[in-house]
Write a protein that holds these residues in place. Structure first.
Motif, PDB file in Angstrom:
ATOM      1  N   LYS A 158       0.846  -1.195   0.000  1.00 12.84           N
ATOM      2  CA  LYS A 158       0.000   0.000   0.000  1.00 12.84           C
ATOM      3  C   LYS A 158       0.881   1.245   0.000  1.00 12.84           C
ATOM      4  N   GLY A 159       0.256   2.395  -0.139  1.00 14.55           N
ATOM      5  CA  GLY A 159       0.933   3.678   0.015  1.00 14.55           C
ATOM      6  C   GLY A 159       2.070   3.921  -0.946  1.00 14.55           C
ATOM      7  N   ILE A 160       3.138   4.526  -0.442  1.00 11.84           N
ATOM      8  CA  ILE A 160       4.284   4.873  -1.275  1.00 11.84           C
ATOM      9  C   ILE A 160       4.907   3.637  -1.899  1.00 11.84           C
ATOM     10  N   GLY A 161       4.984   2.551  -1.132  1.00 16.91           N
ATOM     11  CA  GLY A 161       5.574   1.325  -1.666  1.00 16.91           C
ATOM     12  C   GLY A 161       4.808   0.785  -2.852  1.00 16.91           C
ATOM     13  N   LYS A 162       3.499   0.772  -2.762  1.00 17.68           N
ATOM     14  CA  LYS A 162       2.666   0.295  -3.873  1.00 17.68           C
ATOM     15  C   LYS A 162       2.798   1.212  -5.084  1.00 17.68           C
ATOM     16  N   ALA A 163       2.811   2.529  -4.841  1.00 14.79           N
ATOM     17  CA  ALA A 163       2.979   3.475  -5.946  1.00 14.79           C
ATOM     18  C   ALA A 163       4.333   3.275  -6.623  1.00 14.79           C
ATOM     19  N   ALA A 164       5.372   2.999  -5.829  1.00 13.67           N
ATOM     20  CA  ALA A 164       6.694   2.735  -6.399  1.00 13.67           C
ATOM     21  C   ALA A 164       6.677   1.448  -7.213  1.00 13.67           C
ATOM     22  N   ALA A 165       5.977   0.434  -6.712  1.00 11.47           N
ATOM     23  CA  ALA A 165       5.866  -0.825  -7.461  1.00 11.47           C
ATOM     24  C   ALA A 165       5.181  -0.589  -8.798  1.00 11.47           C
ATOM     25  N   GLU A 166       4.184   0.257  -8.810  1.00  9.92           N
ATOM     26  CA  GLU A 166       3.459   0.544 -10.049  1.00  9.92           C
ATOM     27  C   GLU A 166       4.350   1.265 -11.061  1.00  9.92           C
ATOM     28  N   ILE A 167       5.053   2.308 -10.622  1.00 12.31           N
ATOM     29  CA  ILE A 167       5.818   3.111 -11.577  1.00 12.31           C
ATOM     30  C   ILE A 167       7.061   2.366 -12.063  1.00 12.31           C
ATOM     31  N   LEU A 168       7.671   1.556 -11.201  1.00 11.60           N
ATOM     32  CA  LEU A 168       8.821   0.763 -11.648  1.00 11.60           C
ATOM     33  C   LEU A 168       8.380  -0.340 -12.594  1.00 11.60           C
ATOM     34  N   THR A 169       7.194  -0.897 -12.364  1.00 14.26           N
ATOM     35  CA  THR A 169       6.641  -1.880 -13.296  1.00 14.26           C
ATOM     36  C   THR A 169       6.376  -1.237 -14.646  1.00 14.26           C
ATOM     37  N   GLN A 170       5.801  -0.031 -14.640  1.00 14.33           N
ATOM     38  CA  GLN A 170       5.555   0.681 -15.894  1.00 14.33           C
ATOM     39  C   GLN A 170       6.856   0.951 -16.648  1.00 14.33           C
ATOM     40  N   ALA A 171       7.950   1.128 -15.904  1.00 13.72           N
ATOM     41  CA  ALA A 171       9.249   1.398 -16.525  1.00 13.72           C
ATOM     42  C   ALA A 171       9.925   0.112 -17.014  1.00 13.72           C
ATOM     43  N   GLY A 172       9.281  -1.036 -16.779  1.00  7.51           N
ATOM     44  CA  GLY A 172       9.798  -2.286 -17.332  1.00  7.51           C
ATOM     45  C   GLY A 172      10.447  -3.220 -16.343  1.00  7.51           C
ATOM     46  N   ALA A 173      10.570  -2.807 -15.080  1.00 11.85           N
ATOM     47  CA  ALA A 173      11.256  -3.641 -14.087  1.00 11.85           C
ATOM     48  C   ALA A 173      10.391  -4.816 -13.661  1.00 11.85           C
ATOM     49  N   GLN A 174      11.063  -5.883 -13.243  1.00 16.34           N
ATOM     50  CA  GLN A 174      10.391  -6.974 -12.538  1.00 16.34           C
ATOM     51  C   GLN A 174      10.424  -6.613 -11.059  1.00 16.34           C
ATOM     52  N   VAL A 175       9.262  -6.332 -10.520  1.00 14.56           N
ATOM     53  CA  VAL A 175       9.172  -5.886  -9.128  1.00 14.56           C
ATOM     54  C   VAL A 175       8.887  -7.066  -8.210  1.00 14.56           C
ATOM     55  N   VAL A 176       9.544  -7.049  -7.067  1.00 19.11           N
ATOM     56  CA  VAL A 176       9.263  -8.005  -5.993  1.00 19.11           C
ATOM     57  C   VAL A 176       8.720  -7.214  -4.817  1.00 19.11           C
ATOM     58  N   ILE A 177       7.492  -7.500  -4.446  1.00 17.64           N
ATOM     59  CA  ILE A 177       6.845  -6.834  -3.322  1.00 17.64           C
ATOM     60  C   ILE A 177       7.098  -7.646  -2.056  1.00 17.64           C
ATOM     61  N   ASP A 178       7.654  -6.991  -1.063  1.00 17.21           N
ATOM     62  CA  ASP A 178       7.759  -7.601   0.260  1.00 17.21           C
ATOM     63  C   ASP A 178       6.797  -6.899   1.198  1.00 17.21           C
ATOM     64  N   ASP A 179       6.038  -7.704   1.950  1.00 18.18           N
ATOM     65  CA  ASP A 179       5.141  -7.151   2.952  1.00 18.18           C
ATOM     66  C   ASP A 179       4.793  -8.271   3.920  1.00 18.18           C
ATOM     67  N   ILE A 180       3.939  -7.963   4.895  1.00 16.41           N
ATOM     68  CA  ILE A 180       3.567  -8.992   5.871  1.00 16.41           C
ATOM     69  C   ILE A 180       2.118  -9.433   5.733  1.00 16.41           C
ATOM     70  N   ILE A 181       1.405  -8.948   4.715  1.00 11.58           N
ATOM     71  CA  ILE A 181       0.026  -9.372   4.524  1.00 11.58           C
ATOM     72  C   ILE A 181      -0.018 -10.799   3.986  1.00 11.58           C
ATOM     73  N   ASP A 182      -1.155 -11.447   4.176  1.00  8.71           N
ATOM     74  CA  ASP A 182      -1.325 -12.807   3.701  1.00  8.71           C
ATOM     75  C   ASP A 182      -1.178 -12.862   2.180  1.00  8.71           C
ATOM     76  N   PRO A 183      -0.504 -13.880   1.654  1.00  6.08           N
ATOM     77  CA  PRO A 183      -0.324 -13.977   0.195  1.00  6.08           C
ATOM     78  C   PRO A 183      -1.629 -13.927  -0.593  1.00  6.08           C
TER      79      PRO A 183
END
Length: 246
Positions: A19-44
């Protein structure tokens, strides 16, 4: 001639990215072509809709559930990413909490160090890497009303300077972004409505609006890109001008 930030072929770990800044960063880096790995503590299972949503923008992000307050989990996180993708180009230390002193220190300071150390050897072997830490302008202003948040975000600030000096000879650039007045669950804990919050903050903001997670994510994207190849040890303030001229 236009310029495009292209992170194709790169792998980015973003902590606290559900969520929040981390999720927004995941979105924009994905748009730029990166393979993003999200780390968090929520249930898979709860992460799947987030992966599906971001996956519409590019490569579907991979989710890893790790509590990075523990050093061994940070090492396991890096090892799992390397096992699956064979490389780590970018680490965004974004995870944040509003908690007691011990938990705040674990996430804002120790985890920033542990995660960086977990990817350092791999990045050094390749002679290239980017680490971006997320701190807060409360380090300077003393704001938020949460002393353990202020003090431990200062730890992330200081660690950025230490890591930048220590890692740069290895080919790893470490920088940070320092947001303020960003729409978030934390900022809304002090107000009964968005209207009340905006009525308080907007008159204080030189740019005439509050910030949003994507505003910070754009700075993170810059620090991940070749445009920032001569930027090292900087903490970029993203606060709509409030700290400097507000």
């Amino acid at each position: 001639m236009s310029y495009e930030i292209n992170l194709s072929g790169q792998v980015a770990i973003i902590t606290g990215a559900a969520k929040g800044i981390g999720k927004a960063a995941a979105e924009i880096l994905t748009q730029a072509g990166a393979q993003v790995v999200i780390d968090d503590i929520i249930d898979p299972e709860n992460a799947k809709p987030i992966q599906d949503e971001i996956g519409k923008l590019g490569l579907r992000p991979h989710y890893i559930q790790k509590d990075i307050s523990k050093e061994e989990n940070c090492r396991d996180l890096a090892a799992e990413v390397l096992d699956k993708f064979s490389r780590i180009d970018i680490l965004v230390n974004n995870a944040g909490v509003v908690a007691n002193w011990e938990k705040s220190f674990d996430i804002h300071v120790k985890a920033v160090h542990f995660c960086a150390e977990a990817v350092k050897d791999h990045m050094a072997k390749r002679g290239n890497g980017r680490i971006i830490n997320v701190t807060s302008t409360c380090v300077f202003s003393g704001g938020t009303g949460i002393p353990q948040y202020v003090a431990t975000k200062a730890g992330a600030y200081s660690l950025t300077r230490y890591q930048a000096k220590t890692y740069a000879p290895l080919g790893i650039l470490v920088n940070a972004v320092m947001p303020s007045v960003i729409m978030s669950e934390m900022i809304m804990t002090r107000y009964e409505s968005i209207e009340e919050m905006e009525a308080h903050y907007i008159p204080l903001m030189p740019v005439g609006r509050i910030g949003y997670p994507e505003d910070v994510a754009k700075v993170i994207l810059f620090l991940c890109s070749e445009l920032s190849s001569f930027v090292c040890g900087e903490i970029i303030v993203a606060d709509g001008g409030r700290l400097a001229v507000g």
